[in-house]
Design an enzyme around this catalytic site. Sequence first.
Site, PDB file in Angstrom:
ATOM      1  CD  GLU B  50      -1.412  -2.302   2.213  1.00  0.00           C
ATOM      2  OE1 GLU B  50      -0.454  -2.932   1.699  1.00  0.00           O
ATOM      3  OE2 GLU B  50      -2.178  -2.655   3.027  1.00  0.00           O
ATOM      4  CG  ASN B  51       4.791   1.281   1.711  1.00  0.00           C
ATOM      5  OD1 ASN B  51       4.254   0.013   1.558  1.00  0.00           O
ATOM      6  ND2 ASN B  51       6.154   1.464   1.817  1.00  0.00           N
TER       7      ASN B  51
END
Lengths: 239, 224
Positions: B50-51
Amino acid sequence: MDKSISTLTESVADIHDGAVLMIGGFGGSGSPIELIHTLIDRFRETGSPKDVTVINNNAGNGFVGIAAMIKAGMVKKMICSFPRSSNAEAFNEKFLADEIELELVPQGTLAERIRAAGAGIPAFYTPTSFGTELAIGKPTEEFDGKHYVQERWLKADFAIVKGQLGDKHGNLTYRLAGRNFNPLMCMAADVTIAQVSDLVEAGGIDPEQVITPGIFVDHVVEVKSPQQEEILVRTGAVH
Amino acid sequence: MTYTKLTNAQIAWRAAQDIEDGAYVNLGIGFPEMVAKFQPEGREAVFHTENGVLGFGQAPAEGSEDWDLINAGKKAITLKPGASFFHHADSFAMVRGGHLDVAILGAYQIAQNGDLANWRVGSKGVPAVGGAMDLVHGAKRVAVITDHVTKDGKPKLVETCTFPLTGVGCVTRVYTSLAVVDIEGGKFVLREKLSDISMDELQALTGATLHTDGPVADLSVPEL
């Protein structure tokens, strides 16, 4: 055109009491640790800026960066998705003592709210959080048979971010996964201050490599060989 | 009958068998990360975190971490050929926009209508949601891997979740330590079970009716 500022102290001098402050980074990756520590130093010397609202994915780790801001008592409210870390003592203590407010936002919604603010879009619909406690009180709508929650833009007075290369027009690149929230926050704040490892003249960054165009950045300050938050946390550093 | 439930590694192995070559996959933090270890020979999935990374590989050797290169669990990662970086809004556009093929998450409870509870168990302490509520929307397949029951033996597959929800009607398949269960039309449909557990025993450990709509295959997993 020259957006460079020569000292960290000058670069954050305008951040005022009660400011809404976006801080780039995800955990320790892309965290503008020198800008944060300069702000803490000012608070310790002058008592300002106090009552700051901080927007970040997390709520600090260990005793540096955002955790040190919280510990110092200058943060009134955190807006984040995951206020948990390997050592979240600083936030936990204040939160459980009711000394800090928390607005918990799903990670993708946080990113999109920031992006929307930067793009001039006051609200949008997302499937995220529909039917959960984080959607309570928010308008919902059905589109093509699916349910969505209305979320509002998230703006800030200031953003402090960490870039790799920066030029005097404010164009920025980032290092590895240190990009994360930084480009979005540059767009969403009235004033964006970037610390960069290398400050170059305009033309020093290939236009095809620019990630954040300078129009979104107000001030650039060079911090050669910046500290890395995760390493500080792992070595037990305290600011 | 006596049976030996699957280990976490074996559950992860079973889930990995359903990931096709070329799939874009997000694995939840913790136990689901183990699925990456068991990609079948000849298949290559691209893992999303997700990052803002697509195409990451294994953890680096201790001492050679670069802490600007981490995953959503804040662990150091390495890159595989073909990897890319992007900012958080693009990352979650991949998630909600239907671009991921599979998301695999852990769970506290899964309801027979596909509701998932996996982010907090009550109202005490410090709440933290991260990307879980985003991940359950958008991936073409949202699967859960979990022990079939809680540590104190209570069913995790239930009629209605009692813990706070992560998402409504979002889970399509559950890989447990005893069975593989699909969620179709608001019902649990049993696809596979350990050969040594009887239907009655399995039902007794499940909080809602297990339906069948054809033969139930043996859940067969190698020793790992």
